[in-house]
Design an enzyme around this catalytic site. Structure first.
Site, PDB file in Angstrom:
ATOM      1  CG  HIS A 138       5.726   5.762 -57.808  1.00 13.01           C
ATOM      2  ND1 HIS A 138       7.053   5.707 -58.160  1.00 13.01           N
ATOM      3  CD2 HIS A 138       5.470   7.068 -57.539  1.00 13.01           C
ATOM      4  CE1 HIS A 138       7.575   6.918 -58.112  1.00 13.01           C
ATOM      5  NE2 HIS A 138       6.635   7.774 -57.735  1.00 13.01           N
ATOM      6  CG  ASP A 215       5.432   1.146 -52.913  1.00 12.40           C
ATOM      7  OD1 ASP A 215       5.741   1.786 -51.885  1.00 12.40           O
ATOM      8  OD2 ASP A 215       5.437   1.650 -54.056  1.00 12.40           O
ATOM      9  CD  GLN A 218       2.132   8.363 -51.402  1.00 12.02           C
ATOM     10  OE1 GLN A 218       1.627   9.001 -50.470  1.00 12.02           O
ATOM     11  NE2 GLN A 218       3.016   8.900 -52.224  1.00 12.02           N
ATOM     12  CE  LYS A 241       6.757   9.120 -51.370  1.00 13.33           C
ATOM     13  NZ  LYS A 241       6.599  10.287 -52.217  1.00 13.33           N
ATOM     14  CB  CYS A 379       6.031   8.658 -60.820  1.00 10.99           C
ATOM     15  SG  CYS A 379       7.173  10.024 -60.765  1.00 10.99           S
TER      16      CYS A 379
HETATM   17  N1  7TS Z   1       5.858   4.163 -54.330  1.00  9.94           N
HETATM   18  C1  7TS Z   1       4.819   5.002 -54.224  1.00  9.94           C
HETATM   19  C2  7TS Z   1       3.435   4.446 -54.058  1.00  9.94           C
HETATM   20  C3  7TS Z   1       5.038   6.374 -54.251  1.00  9.94           C
HETATM   21  O1  7TS Z   1       4.002   7.203 -54.140  1.00  9.94           O
HETATM   22  C4  7TS Z   1       6.347   6.873 -54.394  1.00  9.94           C
HETATM   23  C5  7TS Z   1       6.632   8.338 -54.487  1.00  9.94           C
HETATM   24  C6  7TS Z   1       7.404   5.949 -54.463  1.00  9.94           C
HETATM   25  C7  7TS Z   1       7.119   4.603 -54.441  1.00  9.94           C
HETATM   26  C8  7TS Z   1       8.811   6.382 -54.554  1.00  9.94           C
HETATM   27  O2  7TS Z   1       9.209   7.022 -53.385  1.00  9.94           O
HETATM   28  P1  7TS Z   1      10.618   7.757 -53.281  1.00  9.94           P
HETATM   29  O3  7TS Z   1      10.594   8.406 -51.953  1.00  9.94           O
HETATM   30  O4  7TS Z   1      11.660   6.705 -53.384  1.00  9.94           O
HETATM   31  O5  7TS Z   1      10.686   8.723 -54.420  1.00  9.94           O
HETATM   32  N2  7TS Z   1       5.535   9.138 -54.862  1.00  9.94           N
HETATM   33  C9  7TS Z   1       5.600  10.437 -55.210  1.00  9.94           C
HETATM   34  C10 7TS Z   1       4.457  11.181 -55.538  1.00  9.94           C
HETATM   35  O6  7TS Z   1       3.319  10.751 -55.537  1.00  9.94           O
HETATM   36  N3  7TS Z   1       4.833  12.434 -55.841  1.00  9.94           N
HETATM   37  O7  7TS Z   1       6.170  12.519 -55.729  1.00  9.94           O
HETATM   38  C11 7TS Z   1       6.655  11.276 -55.330  1.00  9.94           C
END
Ligand code: 7TS
Length: 421
Positions: A138, A215, A218, A241, A379
Site C-alpha cells: 500500500h 504491516d 489487512q 479496519k 493505493c
Molecule cells: N496498509 C495496508 C495494507 C492497507 O490496506 C491500508 C489501507 C493501509 C496500510 C493504510 O491504512 P490507514 O487506515 O492508515 O489508511 N487500505 C485501504 C484500502 O484498501 N482501501 O482504503 C484503504
C-alpha cells in the site's frame, strides 16, 4: 494461523456454528437501504462497519467519562486514563505482545508507519543504506520509505511479484546486502488478497541481522496474529479496519528496540522533565505518544477487540474463507470476469476486471444496485503497473457478509455486462 488457513480448511466443511444473521443484527448500518435497495457492503478492506457496542461505548464515554488522560488528579481524568489503558492491555493480549510498553497508540496504520520511518530512519538509516519493501505494498508502506531514502540518500529495493500476485521470494536473498537495514512488508495485500509468508520472510531477515516491520492493516481483522510467534520486530494496524473507530491505530515494537528509537513528535505526555535548555523523555510507550490522543476512539477500539474476541477469530477466518471460495466461484462463472490476484493463500479480497469495461463504470453500476465495492488502484499503483492495468474493481468481505450478498454481487456484475452490451 493465517498461513495454514487454506490447508486446514481443505478437509473441513462450513463452520456450522457461525450464525451470520445474528451477527448482522449487531451492525445497525447493515439495515439501511441505498437507492431503495438493501445495502450490500463489500468494501471492508477500506473500512469495516461498527457494531452497536462500539457506537454505544463512544456515546457512553462522551456522556459520562469525558476527560483528558495521564494528567489529572480528579476522578474523571483517572477514570478516562484507566479505560484508555485498559485498551492497551486488550491490544497486548490480542496480538500476544510481551508488555503494554510495546503498544503505542497512533491515528492508524499510516500514522504508525510514518512514526516508525521517521524515528528508525533518523537513528539507523544513513547514506548508502538499503531498505527492502515489496511491489505489492500500500502507498502507506512505500511513500514514507521513498521520502526517507531521498532525505538520507538511502536506497529502496522491491521484492517483485509474479503473475498470481505472490512474492518472488527466491529474489529476496539476492536483494539483501550487508547494507540492508530493514525489510518492511504487508501481511495481507489489500488489492490482491495475497497472504504473505510473514514468518518465513522474518526468519530470513533475522538470519541476516535485519529488522522487520510487518504491516498488518489487512491481517489483524481476519485471522489470529501473534507477534511473538511471528517474531515481528514491529507491527502496525488500524483500528477502523477491525470494527473500531477511525483515527485509531497501533504500532507494536519489541521493547528493547523501541527503547533504542528516538521520539517522533514532541509535546505533552512524551516528556519526563523539560527545562529551557533540554528535555528528557518519558518511558515507553508514552515517549511516542505526544499530545492528547483519540481517547474515545482508543476506548472504542478496546470494545471492538472484545467484540471480535466474542465472535472468535477462528470462526471469522473460517467463515470468510467460505465467502471467498463461493464468491470466486460465482464470479468466474460469469464470462468476461478476470480475477487479479490468484495466490494460493488468500484473504477474502477479490480484485477483478470486466473485459472492455473500466472499473469505475463497474463500481458506479454496482452502486446503483446497492452493492458497495471499491474501484481504482486501491493505493497500490505499483501493483497496477505490474499487471498493466489502470485499476480494478474490488470486493472485500467481512464476517457479516452473506452468501446471498455474493449472489447479489454476481447479479449486479451481469447487469454491468448487459448495460455495456
Ligand atoms: N496498509 C495496508 C495494507 C492497507 O490496506 C491500508 C489501507 C493501509 C496500510 C493504510 O491504512 P490507514 O487506515 O492508515 O489508511 N487500505 C485501504 C484500502 O484498501 N482501501 O482504503 C484503504
Amino acid at each position: 494461523m493465517i498461513n495454514n488457513l487454506k490447508e486446514s480448511l481443505v478437509e473441513e466443511k462450513v463452520n456450522t456454528f457461525f450464525n451470520v444473521e445474528a451477527v448482522r443484527k449487531d451492525f445497525p448500518i447493515l439495515e439501511r437501504t441505498i437507492y431503495g435497495k438493501p445495502l450490500v457492503y463489500l468494501d471492508n478492506a477500506a473500512t469495516t462497519h461498527k457494531p452497536k457496542v462500539v457506537i454505544e461505548r463512544l456515546k457512553e464515554y462522551y456522556e459520562s467519562e469525558n476527560s483528558n488522560i495521564h494528567r489529572g488528579v480528579h476522578y474523571l481524568s483517572q477514570l478516562a486514563t484507566n479505560k484508555f489503558e485498559e485498551t492497551r492491555e486488550k491490544v497486548r493480549k490480542f496480538i500476544n505482545a510481551s508488555s503494554v510498553k510495546e503498544i503505542i497508540f497512533t491515528k492508524g496504520a499510516t500514522d504508525s508507519i510514518n512514526l516508525f520511518a521517521s524515528s528508525f530512519g533518523r537513528k539507523f538509516i544513513s547514506e548508502g543504506d538499503e531498505i527492502i519493501i515489496t511491489q505489492m505494498e500500500h502507498h502507506a508502506n512505500i511513500v514514507p520509505w521513498q521520502m526517507l531514502c531521498e532525505a538520507n540518500k538511502a536506497v529502496l529495493k522491491y521484492i517483485p511479484i509474479d503473475d498470481n500476485g505472490e512474492l518472488i521470494l527466491s529474489d529476496l536473498e539476492k536483494l539483501i546486502t550487508p547494507k540492508t537495514k530493514l525489510i518492511s512488508f504487508l501481511h495481507v495485500s489489500n488489492s490482491l488478497g495475497t497472504i504473505n509468508p510473514a514468518k518465513e520472510i522474518i526468519s530470513i531477515a533475522h538470519k541476516h541481522g535485519i529488522k522487520v516491520l510487518l504491516d498488518g492493516a489487512q491481517s489483524i481483522q481476519h485471522s489470529k496474529v501473534d507477534v511473538r510467534d511471528l517474531d515481528a520486530d514491529f507491527f502496525v494496524f488500524s483500528g477502523h479496519k477491525i470494527y473500531g473507530p477511525t483515527g485509531t491505530g497501533v504500532l507494536y515494537g519489541k521493547e528493547s528496540l523501541l527503547n533504542e528509537l528516538p521520539p517522533y513528535q514532541g509535546g505533552g505526555d512524551m516528556i519526563r522533565v523539560v527545562t529551557m535548555e533540554k528535555t528528557s523523555y518519558n518511558e515507553l510507550p508514552y515517549k511516542f505518544e505526544a499530545g492528547t490522543p483519540n481517547i474515545a476512539g482508543i476506548i472504542g477500539l478496546g470494545t471492538a477487540i472484545d467484540y471480535v474476541n466474542t465472535i472468535g477469530l477462528e470462526n471469522i477466518s473460517n467463515y470468510e474463507h467460505e465467502l471467498l471460495v463461493y464468491a470466486e466461484k460465482k464470479l468466474l462463472e460469469i464470462e468476461g470476469v478476470k480475477i487479479i490476484g490468484t495466490a494460493k493463500n488468500k484473504a477474502a479480497v477479490i480484485s477483478f476486471v470486466l473485459e472492455g469495461i473500466h472499473p469505475h463504470d463497474v463500481g458506479t453500476i454496482l452502486d446503483s444496485e446497492g452493492v458497495a465495492i471499491r474501484a481504482g488502484h486501491h493505493c497500490t499503483q505499483p501493483i497496477m503497473q505490474r499487471f498493466g492495468i489502470p485499476a480494478t474493481a474490488r470486493a472485500s468481505f467481512s464476517f457479516y457478509n452473506t452468501m446471498e450478498e455474493v449472489d447479489q454481487l454476481a447479479l449486479a456484475i451481469k447487469k454491468v455486462f448487459e448495460v455495456f452490451k
